[in-house]
Each structure stands twice: as C-alpha cells, then as structure tokens.
Design an enzyme around this catalytic site. Structure first.
Site, PDB file in Angstrom:
ATOM      1  N   GLY A 354       0.700  -0.919  -0.360  1.00  0.00           N
ATOM      2  CA  GLY A 354      -0.030   0.320  -0.237  1.00  0.00           C
ATOM      3  C   GLY A 354       1.220   1.115  -0.022  1.00  0.00           C
ATOM      4  N   GLY A 356       1.386   4.764   1.836  1.00  0.00           N
ATOM      5  CA  GLY A 356       0.951   6.103   2.955  1.00  0.00           C
ATOM      6  C   GLY A 356       1.478   7.346   2.910  1.00  0.00           C
ATOM      7  N   PHE A 358       3.667   8.321   3.927  1.00  0.00           N
ATOM      8  CA  PHE A 358       5.115   8.503   4.510  1.00  0.00           C
ATOM      9  C   PHE A 358       6.048   8.217   3.275  1.00  0.00           C
ATOM     10  CE2 PHE A 358       2.981  10.444   8.164  1.00  0.00           C
ATOM     11  CZ  PHE A 358       4.281  11.612   8.319  1.00  0.00           C
ATOM     12  N   GLY A 359       4.981   7.325   2.636  1.00  0.00           N
ATOM     13  CA  GLY A 359       5.496   6.325   1.714  1.00  0.00           C
ATOM     14  C   GLY A 359       5.088   4.918   1.746  1.00  0.00           C
ATOM     15  N   VAL A 361       4.720   0.820   1.446  1.00  0.00           N
ATOM     16  CA  VAL A 361       4.951   0.101   2.076  1.00  0.00           C
ATOM     17  C   VAL A 361       5.029  -1.347   0.986  1.00  0.00           C
ATOM     18  CG1 VAL A 361       4.559  -1.285   4.408  1.00  0.00           C
ATOM     19  CG2 VAL A 361       3.752   0.487   4.271  1.00  0.00           C
ATOM     20  N   ASP A 472      -3.064  10.690  12.802  1.00  0.00           N
ATOM     21  CA  ASP A 472      -3.334  10.673  11.496  1.00  0.00           C
ATOM     22  C   ASP A 472      -4.015   8.781  11.837  1.00  0.00           C
ATOM     23  OD1 ASP A 472      -4.070  10.370   8.535  1.00  0.00           O
ATOM     24  OD2 ASP A 472      -1.471   9.703   7.957  1.00  0.00           O
TER      25      ASP A 472
END
Ligand code: NAG
Ligand code: NAG
Ligand code: NAG
Ligand code: NAG
Ligand code: NAG
Ligand code: NAG
Length: 683
Positions: A354, A356, A358-359, A361, A472
């Site tokens: 996926g 997210g 911040f980057g 995964v 979040d």
C-alpha cells in the site's frame, strides 16, 4: 462465555494508613460478585465450606491452589494464589485468613474475590481456571508523587514491560517475575508481576496490560508505588522493597538490565501443616513490615532531601552506562539495506502492500523465512543520521499489544527504511468498508477492535517519556493480526519528520480528510484531543460500516449528509439504532453495548476540545458499564454556525494557508483508500 457486566471496582486505598487491629486483617480490597446468592444451609453453602476447608491441601508446590466440588448448579470452583516468593508457611497462613474472611465480607454470595497484599482467594459458581472474564479489580496507590514523574515513569515502564514478558513466559506452575531499576531521584524502583499459572502466555500478557490500563485510568501514574490486583494477575511496583529478594535463586548473575528470573523457591520447602500461631505470626510480620516501611520511606525522603540540597550540579539524568547501551541498541536494530532490498524483491510492484502518507509499504521475506513489512520513506526527513537512529530507537521501545511493532531501520544514502512486523489480516478499512467482508465482523470482534485501539492510543498518549500524538488515526492505520487483534500503525511519524513539534502548532498538517479535528484542520492545533476526535470518527465508522466523508444518507434528500451529522440527528431524535450497520442488527447483537459505543463516539467528536474525554476516560468508559456517561454536545461540523462549511473552504482554498494542501475528496476517492495528507509545501 457471556460478556456479563465487567464491573471494575476501583478501591483506592492508602498504604500505611491501614491500621491492622484484629487477628484477621481486613482485605486490601475485595469484590462480591453478582452471580447470585446462596441460601443458608443450602447444598451450595455446604460445598463452599468443604471446598474452602480443603483448598489448602491442593498446593501446586508454587503457591497456587485450586479445587472444585459439587454437581451442576451447586458446583463451587475456587482458587488461591500466593505471591511467588512467599514463604510456604506464610502463604498458608494468608490463605487461612482469606478463607475465614471472604465469606464474612461477602455473605451468601456465590462469587467473591478477596485480596491481601500477598495472597488472593476467589470462588465462584462458574469455572475459575483459565477464566479471564471474572470481574473485580482492586487498586492500591501510594499517595506520594515522584518528584520528576516523567523520568520516574520513563524508568518504570520499561522495567514493568520486561517483567510482564518474563512472567508471561513462565511455566505452568509459576508465572512470576520481580526486578528493580533506578528511578528519577536515584532511588530504586522495585517491580513485581504475577499471573495465575493456569493462563497462557498471551492471556497473562493481556491481563497485565489491562491492569496497566486500569492503573493509568485511575490517574495514579507517577505515584511512587501502586498495585493493581486482578482475579488472574497482579501488577505492583514501589520504591520500597515489598518482595522477598533474599530467597531469589539466580542461576548466573545477569548483567543489567536487571531482571530476576522466576525461581522455584516454594518447591524446596513442602507446605507445612498450619499451626494455631500462624495468624498472629503473620499479623506481627505485617505490622513489622509496615513499620519498617514507614521508617524506610521517611528516611529515604529525608536522605534525598539532604542530598538534593547538597548537590549544586547534580549528575546528568542519563548515566554513561545508559548511553552506551543506547548506541549498541541502535546498531542491533539496523538492517542491511541490500538484505531488505532482496527481501522485498527490489521493492517490486507485486510486493507493494500500500501507499501511506510517508511512503510506500512493501512486504518482505527475509532469508530465514521471517515476514516483514517495509516502509520506504518517500522523501528526506531532513534529519541527520544520528537523530533518525535515535528516533527509531525510541519508537522501537514503544511496545504494546495494540501497536504495530517497529523492528528496525535501514539507511543507505538518502534512502530510509522502517522495518515492521508483518500482520496477515491487512487493515481495518479493507474489512469495514467492504460490503462482503464487513459481515465477517460481528459485534464481538468490532468491540474488541474498538477497545484495543483505545488502549493502544492511551499507551501512546500517556507514555510520558515520549507522549506521542498520532495525528493520522484512521481505519487504514489499524492493522489486524491473525486473531483480529487491532494494532495501530504509523505512530510517531511526525517525530521522524519534525521532532520539534511535540504539541501545539503544526507548520504542516498530517492527517486524513474526514478524521481531522476541526481545530487541527483549520488552525493546525493538535493535541491528544485531536486524536480523540479521530478515534470518535473511527468508532462511528466501525458501528455503521460507513466512511465518514463518503457517508450518504439513503433517505435524505439533502445533497450529502456527513456521518457525524446524521448520527447526531438520529441521537437527538431517539432513532439512533438507524445508523447501526444492518448486518449487526440482523444478528440481534447486544444493542446496549452498541449504543453505548455510539454514545462514547459522540463524546469524542464534540466540537469543544475540552468537552472531549481523554483516552484514559474512554478506556474506563468502555470497560465499566456502571459508569454513567455525560450527555454529548453537538459534534463538530454540524449545525447552523457551519463550522463544517468553514472547514471545507479551509481545505479547498489554496491561499488560506500556504502550508495546508488538502483537498476535498471526489466521489471516486470514496471507493479508494484514504490518502494521508503529508506533503510539505515549500516555505
Ligand atoms: C442477593 O442478596 C442481596 C442482598 O443480600 C440482594 O440485594 C440481591 O438482590 C440478591 N440477588 C439475587 C439474585 O437474589
Ligand atoms: C441451618 O442448620 C442449622 C443446624 O442444622 C440450624 O440450627 C439452623 O436453624 C438452620 N438455618 C436455617 C436458616 O435454616
Ligand atoms: C523470606 O525468605 C526467608 C528465607 O527463606 C524466610 O525465612 C522468610 O520468612 C521469607 N519472608 C517472606 C516474607 O516470605
Ligand atoms: C536489583 O537486582 C539485582 C539483580 O537481581 C540485585 O543484585 C540488586 O541487589 C538489586 N538491587 C537492590 C537495590 O535491591
Ligand atoms: C487444578 O486441580 C486439578 C485437580 O487437582 C489439577 O489436575 C489441575 O492441574 C489444577 N490446575 C492447575 C492450573 O493447577
Ligand atoms: C487446612 O485447613 C484446615 C481447616 O482450616 C486445617 O485444619 C488444616 O490443618 C489445614 N491444612 C494445612 C495443610 O494447612
């Protein structure tokens, strides 16, 4: 088993002011269960008497007793547990007192539980062995607060976490661990964790974590001593030594961190037959211990006072020993970049789990077959290597059943990777917003998820060492393990990118549309209460099976009505059952529990920040049915003053705030995953 009414009884007593006058001392705490009454001269009473008078002959050899007598409705189940290091003679004497005292304080009750400081007795008309659902906690707190609570708790929590793990890992005869560490005023903190030996490792861990949550909820964090008694476990610490260390058998002197293994002490001495003098001996010893305790506390207090006065420039908080271990730890958390690259098949598309905020995964499989999840940070965090390592180290120390475990990190040039444990059941949003999978989540599972997320957030908020605000919190950040236990992901990310912001104003908004509290979305003000807001939205989504920002009221002719607004209207009109997921209603679930959860959810999403409860109150409300809940006020984003419209325009207007790049989701986004907003807009 029936969920019953887990009534938590917090008996906050005060150490040392307890006057012990009679031969049978008062319990430190006791709870009379609500499983019905027996009548005088009934078979149940006869069975209870027989059970209690024979219980003392069933010692497992390690201070655990269990006996059940009788048939069907008249069957009595009983068990007793002594502190793991207790002298067998004293243990029997303590049990003897409990056996006399408990039927006195809970007359004609089929179920009861009584706690002395070092032994516990329980009986019930349902099985007590392996029964995690038995009710009745007792909390004892030393009223004195540590001088530097943050540092005190910062030393206490790691100690207690180690003891929790050590006790849980014990065998089927003894689950007991004690240990010590150095606290804020250079005093020693002594800790003790014990579970009844009939529990599994996971059950023991669960019980101790519940005990911890109850302790935090009672507002006793930072006190210099405290104990939570539960029917199957105990959590205790103090700055005076309250266990018998002299009998500890340590195979080889372990290096720090100091942790004493569970020694088979009691087996060396067979239980002695009780003597008439046992009771008085016990009382005398207790009085002596209490007196000595008072003397020790008073002298420690004065000693520390003198020492502090004398010291002009005290020793810095972290001693050199700690620092070296920290650097050593950081290296042990480091993964070779190439190993991770190979494990994730060179960050291939097939391995991508996926995307997210911040980057991306990726799923990885290490050479030894272990599965990991790898977060490849999308951009430079702007942090130096050392700061990055230190932050990762701190986050890796946050260990809780309801947090995704951070295993380590990897660095190569500007590439930064975070390595997490891999969880097989993906994230909650993939269940709750999927019409087919949603039906798999019955109310029991959903309630477990709500409670677990609450506990995980409480841990993040109240661990004063870091005091993490998630920022979040959403269904996509709740991962599920094989048993559908929830684990919060992506916590502490804000620390990795802008560690100077621990509370207050954010220069950059991190969050997800639909979950953000109004004060955060509009003014960048975040606090633990903005997480509480997001948690409230999550609860509503779990109950309704609908996404907040994509909610469509099937009957409403108005364009879009948001979930919170609809929930509030229904609440006010007394039609709240309308919002409950039809698949839950179809199964005639426990409607009261469901409505209570909606009530708690509504309290969390109130517009006024100070009206929202803290996570510790939320945990308490979720666990205690007898607690009456306040009446919620109107949620944010609802009503005529139109916070909602201001909110939407703040999200869509580009010049409102240059640093907030958030847009309202289009309808197509409602079918896709929620995207976290975390772009840095050039300043
Ligand atoms: C048990 O006894 C108490 C008083 O002794 C009474 O209040 C309670 O209603 C009784 N419970 C049942 C189930 O009979
Ligand atoms: C219980 O039994 C004792 C002895 O048999 C008798 O004296 C007493 O009256 C009985 N109590 C009741 C409430 O039946
Ligand atoms: C502590 O251990 C000693 C030595 O075995 C024993 O004599 C003493 O009674 C124990 N005390 C307690 C409180 O168990
Ligand atoms: C703390 O535990 C260690 C290891 O078991 C022990 O050697 C030491 O004496 C304990 N410290 C205190 C002050 O009791
Ligand atoms: C409880 O007692 C029974 C019968 O004595 C015994 O077989 C069992 O192992 C005991 N359970 C535990 C957990 O000690
Ligand atoms: C167990 O308790 C009974 C009744 O109180 C007593 O007579 C007996 O001596 C005790 N046995 C042991 C092993 O302590």
């Amino acid at each position: 088993m029936s969920t019953g009414k887990p009534k938590l009884l917090f008996l906050i007593l005060i150490y040392l002011t307890n006057t012990i006058a009679s031969a049978q001392p008062d319990f430190r705490s006791y709870v009379c269960g609500d499983r019905g009454n027996y009548t005088t001269n009934s078979t149940y009473q006869t069975n209870l008497k027989t059970t209690l008078s024979t219980l003392n002959t069933t010692n497992s050899g390690f201070g655990f007793f269990n006996l059940s007598i009788g048939q069907a409705d008249n069957r009595v189940h009983s068990a007793a547990l002594c502190q793991g290091d207790m002298d067998p003679d004293l243990c029997l004497s303590c049990l003897h007192d409990s056996i006399i005292k408990l039927p006195q304080v809970c007359p004609n009750k089929k179920e009861a539980i009584g706690y002395y400081g070092r032994c516990m007795l329980k009986y019930s008309n349902v099985e007590v062995i392996g029964n995690m659902l038995m009710e009745g906690s007792g909390i004892l707190v030393n009223t004195q607060t540590a001088s530097d609570t943050d540092r005190f708790v910062g030393a206490l929590d790691p100690l207690m976490n180690m003891l929790k793990a050590a006790a849980a890992a014990g065998d089927s005869l003894l689950k007991f661990a004690t240990g010590n560490t150095t606290g804020s005023d250079f005093e020693t903190i002594y800790g003790l964790v014990q579970c009844t030996p009939d529990l599994s490792e996971t059950q023991c861990t669960d019980c101790v974590e519940d005990a911890y949550s109850e302790y935090v909820s009672s507002g006793s964090r930072g006190k210099i001593g405290g104990t939570v008694f539960k029917p199957v476990c105990r959590y205790s610490y103090d700055i005076i030594r309250f266990y018998n260390g002299s009998t500890m058998v340590i195979p080889a002197p372990p290096p720090p961190p100091i942790l004493q293994a569970t020694p088979p002490v009691l087996s060396t001495q067979p239980p002695l037959p009780g003597k008439g003098s046992n009771t008085t001996k016990y009382v005398i010893i207790v009085i002596a211990i209490v007196t000595i305790g008072v003397i020790i506390i008073v002298s420690i207090y004065f000693l520390l006072k003198m020492r502090r006065k004398k010291k002009q420039n005290p020793v810095p908080p972290t001693n050199t020993e700690n620092e070296t271990t920290e650097i050593g730890d950081a290296e042990s958390l480091k993964y070779n970049f190439n190993v991770v690259r190979v494990a994730t098949n060179n960050f291939s598309k097939e391995n991508k789990l996926g995307q997210g905020g911040f980057g991306a995964v990726y799923k990885g499989t290490l050479g030894d077959g272990r599965e990991i999840a790898v977060k490849r940070l999308a951009r430079d965090s702007g942090q130096g290597e050392v700061e990055f390592k230190n932050e990762v180290l701190l986050l890796a120390k946050l260990q809780h059943r309801n947090l995704v475990r951070l295993l380590g990190f990897s660095l190569e040039g500007s590439e930064r990777l975070l390595i997490y444990e891999f969880l097989s059941n993906a994230s909650l949003d993939q269940f709750i917003f999927d019409p087919n999978k949603r039906a798999l989540l019955d109310w029991k599972i959903r309630y477990k998820i709500i409670k677990g997320v609450a506990k995980g957030l409480l841990y993040l908020h109240e661990d004063s060492r870091l005091m993490i605000i998630h920022r979040d919190m959403k269904a996509g950040n709740v991962l599920l393990d094989a048993e559908m236990n929830p684990k919060i992901a992506d916590f502490g990310m804000a620390r990795l990118f802008n560690p100077e912001e621990t509370q207050g104003e954010a220069s950059r908004i991190v969050g997800t549309y639909g979950y953000m509290a109004p004060e955060y979305a509009m003014h960048g003000q975040f606090s633990v209460k903005s997480d509480v807001f997001s948690f409230g939205v999550l609860v509503m989504e779990i109950v309704t099976g609908q996404k907040n920002q994509c909610f469509q009221n099937r009957e409403s002719t108005e364009s879009t009505e948001y979930l919170l607004g609809f929930a509030w209207k229904s609440w006010r009109n007394g039609t709240i059952t309308d919002i409950i997921d039809p698949t839950l209603k179809a199964r005639s679930g426990p409607m009261n529990d469901i409505i209570r959860s909606i009530h708690i959810g509504l309290l969390c999403v109130q517009e006024e920040v100070s009206d929202r409860p803290t996570m510790s109150s939320v945990v308490l409300m979720l666990n205690s049915y007898s607690l009456s809940l306040p009446v919620p006020s109107e949620p944010a984003f609802f009503g005529n003053n139109n916070t909602f419209h201001r909110y939407v325009s703040s999200l869509t207007s580009s010049n409102d705030s240059a640093n907030r790049k958030v847009s309202k989701p289009t309808s197509s986004q409602c079918s896709k995953n929620d995207v976290s907003i975390s772009d840095i807009v050039p300043r």
